[in-house]
Scaffold this active site. Structure first.
Site, PDB file in Angstrom:
ATOM      1  N   ASP A   1       0.859  -1.177   0.000  1.00 24.48           N
ATOM      2  CA  ASP A   1       0.000   0.000   0.000  1.00 24.48           C
ATOM      3  C   ASP A   1       0.900   1.233   0.000  1.00 24.48           C
ATOM      4  O   ASP A   1       1.998   1.210   0.553  1.00 24.48           O
ATOM      5  CB  ASP A   1      -0.894  -0.015   1.246  1.00 24.48           C
ATOM      6  CG  ASP A   1      -1.784   1.199   1.305  1.00 24.48           C
ATOM      7  OD1 ASP A   1      -2.484   1.461   0.324  1.00 24.48           O
ATOM      8  OD2 ASP A   1      -1.766   1.892   2.342  1.00 24.48           O
TER       9      ASP A   1
ATOM     10  N   ASP B   1      -7.241  -1.186   4.379  1.00 24.57           N
ATOM     11  CA  ASP B   1      -6.382  -2.280   3.909  1.00 24.57           C
ATOM     12  C   ASP B   1      -6.815  -3.628   4.487  1.00 24.57           C
ATOM     13  O   ASP B   1      -6.354  -4.679   4.021  1.00 24.57           O
ATOM     14  CB  ASP B   1      -4.916  -2.031   4.304  1.00 24.57           C
ATOM     15  CG  ASP B   1      -4.358  -0.768   3.672  1.00 24.57           C
ATOM     16  OD1 ASP B   1      -4.726  -0.490   2.518  1.00 24.57           O
ATOM     17  OD2 ASP B   1      -3.565  -0.071   4.332  1.00 24.57           O
TER      18      ASP B   1
END
Length: 806
Positions: free
Chosen positions: A425, A629
């Site tokens: 990420d 996430d």
């Protein structure tokens, strides 16, 4: 389903583990049972509506073992109990060795015809020496063996008891009855029975000693928890047990003390040594509103903080719980050993009986039949099989925890080494996660810069997105007063919408503008130009037109480039995933050295991207730190959360990096590969040892004494091999050609001294890192470019700082 852990007593080998698991699983209402020989604990998942804990404990007792529930705060009691057992084992091993020594002398006297020692061949003398070894010292094997037979689950104890009993009673027969009934005597074998028991006990003692070292990491973590805390109540500072600290208490900490619970500093400034939690050697400067974590050490300042997370909710308690779970778990590779162990002992008993009958009835030698059968029984004890996996997992997960790498269980430890692709990420993982406004560009003449910032910050005030917080911080820094927004609406992955003074305002991505049919001609070219520089561009608009552009940049972490290179060197495909548009994403990926970019991905789309990679045959690890996430972390083959991120991300992940350092991903993967390497070595030698040893024993090529020694030390060798993982150097995950030197430095006495020396050494541009060990009074200096240089200059600087380098 509920999960409970039980202490299990009486297990000695892999067969015992299999029988305890089978005994528990046979009960209705059991979802899962995993028994660990190294920790002597069982982890059981069960349905409380169908079975209670007492029934589970009874299932263990019915299998021939003892089970109990670990009591709260019982670690010290269990530790003391294990130390006492270890001491008794040592004493009995010494006594057994002393009684067996004359029997060994008698054996050598016979071989080398030493007349002065021939009196030791007297059957009565040997019987007197061997009997206490057989029945007092070796009584444990009879008791445990009988219990396992009654439960229908014979294990190692049965093999030892049968083998030594055969040698002992055969010796009595030869010494007192054979000649009387006219059977040819073939000597005494008391030394075989006594020495086998002595060697097995010695092996158990050494194994116990080594097993104690495998759990050092968890003991160190538990030792970080202070027993008491000083809290401010009714205006006075009083000392209370740590269990009495509640959220909201003001806790007082002096220099050099450990932080008892998690909290936020309300008074004072200091530096906190967080090395035992995060692995970071440098103390971290802390001031008012900064967080402190339980188990860390206050360096030099007196502080007060407000308790937030206490008891099981504290960071240290959660770390201990994760490490305990990991060390009590099994890797899938253990299943093969468990299957073999479940049928091993009955098969060995059959092989031993067949060996005896062939040697006696076909070859015609009763003595050879007895010796070979005993050798088969003794050589085949499956102790090493039971220790092969759990000891390596305990050391591997413990080593990771010391570095701030928390691996949840053995299955994850095994799978992490097989990763082929890793998805990073962007925000908070590759980047600092603290974006800042770079510039503001009005579109048209309706609004100036300050008005655009005022409107944008008012809109973003209720949003938790990092970009929104950057806008709000910028307004606060300029003392801009925010306005109240009506009908606030967050649109995940795109932006927010609200009404101010009757006018609808939008702020967010190009997709948000497109969905609301906001024309882009007036700003498109400028926006693209800004994005090519790596900026994220946020658009502010009314319901009819765009009125301003805000550029926000989030710098990549200093270690990100090195981390990406390390992952590539491990042969992994590295991807960056972000909600940013393609131009901005490409610019940031280029800085980090990443070629594969997944851009303009909404939060709910991250999990889908992971699934696409998996569908292409990749074994995927997802690395993130935010709430959005969590779905992708859960879907990935291995989810890795940055410890500086959200609790939800940590709960959804398989591995947590407490330091938030991307380089530790490579370290975690390497640790997994090394641990699995040790497990495979252990299992290979355990299987190889038995597959070679049993035929040799059956063919008469193996003396029972040698078989006993081999069996005893096979377990020790497995544990010792696992312990070698403690030498795993996390630095090896960074560079193979690191150059370092160790300097002795006198005059250091506290954490402030440690920080002063480390800062002093790190100030030189050719130094990569410096790590001070206060106990050893030394500093380990790692140099850049594998080149050691400037030692005299460094020593001079340390001396100028007030210390004495040697």
């Amino acid at each position: 389903m509920e999960i409970i852990q039980l202490n299990i007593e009486g297990m000695t080998c892999a067969s015992c583990v299999a029988h305890v698991e089978k005994g528990i699983k046979n009960r209705v209402g059991i979802d899962m049972a995993s028994v660990n020989l190294a920790t002597e604990r069982a982890t059981v998942s069960y349905d409380p509506q169908m079975i209670d804990v007492d029934e589970i404990i009874k299932s263990v007792i019915d299998a021939g073992y003892i089970a109990s529930i670990p009591e709260k705060g019982s670690e010290d009691i269990e530790d003391r109990k294990k130390r006492e057992q270890h001491k008794k084992l040592k004493v009995k091993s010494i006594i057994s060795a002393a009684l067996s020594a004359p029997l060994v002398l008698a054996m050598f006297a016979g071989i080398f015809k030493i007349e002065a020692l021939m009196f030791l061949h007297n059957p009565t003398i040997q019987l007197i020496l061997a009997t206490p070894v057989q029945f007092w010292i070796g009584g444990r094997f009879y008791i445990a063996g009988w219990k396992s037979i009654k439960a229908g689950s014979p294990g190692m104890d049965v093999l030892v008891a049968l083998g030594t009993s055969a040698a002992y009673f055969f010796s009595i027969f030869n010494g007192y009855f054979a000649e009387r009934i006219g059977v040819e005597t073939n000597g005494l074998y008391f030394e075989a029975s006594a020495i086998i028991i002595t060697l097995v006990l010695l092996g158990k003692y050494l194994e116990s000693n080594a097993k104690g070292k495998t759990s050092e990491a968890i003991k160190k973590l538990m030792g970080l928890q202070p027993k008491v805390a000083r809290v401010v109540r009714d205006g006075e500072v009083i000392e209370v047990p740590i269990s009495d600290v509640v959220p909201g208490d003001i806790v007082n900490i002096r220099p050099g003390e450990r932080i008892p619970v998690d909290g936020i500093i309300t008074k004072g400034n200091t530096a906190i040594d967080e090395s035992m939690i995060t692995g970071e050697s440098m103390p971290v400067e802390k001031s008012i509103l900064d967080k402190v974590v339980s188990g860390t050490i206050n360096s030099y300042g007196s502080i007060e903080f407000k308790a937030e997370h206490v008891g099981k909710e504290s960071v240290l308690s959660r770390i201990i719980a994760i490490v305990e779970e990991a060390q009590g778990s099994k890797a899938p590779i253990q299943k093969l050993a468990d299957k073999v162990a479940s049928i091993f002992v009955p098969v060995v008993l059959v092989i031993s009986l067949i060996t005896f009958l062939i040697w006696w009835l076909i070859i015609g030698s009763l003595t050879s039949a007895m010796i070979s059968a005993v050798a088969v029984l003794v050589i085949a004890c499956p102790c090493a099989l039971g220790l092969a996996t759990p000891t390596a997992i305990m050391v591997g997960t413990g080593k990771g925890a010391q570095r701030g790498i928390l691996i949840k269980n053995g299955e994850i430890l095994q799978s992490a080494g097989k990763i082929t692709a890793i998805v990073l990420d962007k925000t908070g993982t590759l980047t600092q996660g603290k974006p800042e406004i770079q510039s503001i560009y009005p579109i048209g003449t309706s609004y100036n810069r300050d008005q655009i910032l005022e409107l944008a910050a008012s809109l973003e005030y209720n949003s938790e997105h990092p970009l929104a917080q950057a806008v709000v911080r910028a307004a606060e820094n300029e003392s801009i007063k925010l306005k109240n927004i009506e009908s606030f609406k967050s649109i995940p992955g795109m932006g927010v919408e609200g009404i101010l003074d009757g006018q609808t305002l939008l702020i967010g991505t190009q997709k948000l503008m497109d969905d609301n049919k906001i024309p882009s001609q007036s700003y498109k070219k400028k926006k693209e130009e800004l994005e090519l520089k790596g900026n994220t561009v946020v658009i502010l608009s009314t319901k009819s037109e765009a009125i301003g552009l805000i550029t926000i940049a989030d710098s990549i972490k200093k270690e990100s480039v090195e981390a990406v290179n390390l992952l590539k060197n491990l042969g992994l495909k590295v991807y960056m995933i972000t909600g940013d548009n393609r131009r901005t994403a490409d610019a940031i990926a280029l800085k980090a050295g990443i070629e594969n970019v997944l851009s303009e991905i909404l939060p709910e789309g991250k999990a889908s991207e992971v699934k696409k990679l998996q569908a292409n045959g990749e074994i995927v690890a997802m690395v993130g730190d935010g709430v959005n996430d969590a779905p992708a972390l859960a879907v990935a083959d291995t989810g890795i959360a940055m410890g500086e991120g959200s609790d939800i991300a940590m709960e959804s992940s398989d591995i947590t990096l407490m330091r938030g350092d991307l380089r530790e991903i490579a370290a975690a993967i390497l640790l997994s590969q090394r641990t699995m390497g040790k497990i495979k070595q252990n299992l290979f030698w355990a299987f190889f040892y038995n597959s070679i040893g049993i035929p040799f024993a059956a063919l008469g090529f193996l003396n029972p004494i040698i078989a006993g020694a081999a069996m005893a030390f096979s377990s020790v060798s497995v544990v010792t091999n696992s312990l070698s993982l403690k030498n795993f150097n996390m630095k090896s995950a960074k560079k193979d050609d690191v150059a370092s030197i160790t300097l002795k430095v006198n005059g250091m006495s506290c954490n402030k001294c440690k920080m002063n020396v480390e800062n002093c050494v790190k100030s030189f541009e050719y130094v990569d890192n410096a790590n001070v060990n206060l106990e050893k009074k030394e500093v380990v200096i790692t140099f850049k470019n594998s080149e050691i240089k400037g030692i005299d200059t460094i020593k001079s600087a340390i001396k100028d700082a007030g210390y004495k380098p040697l």
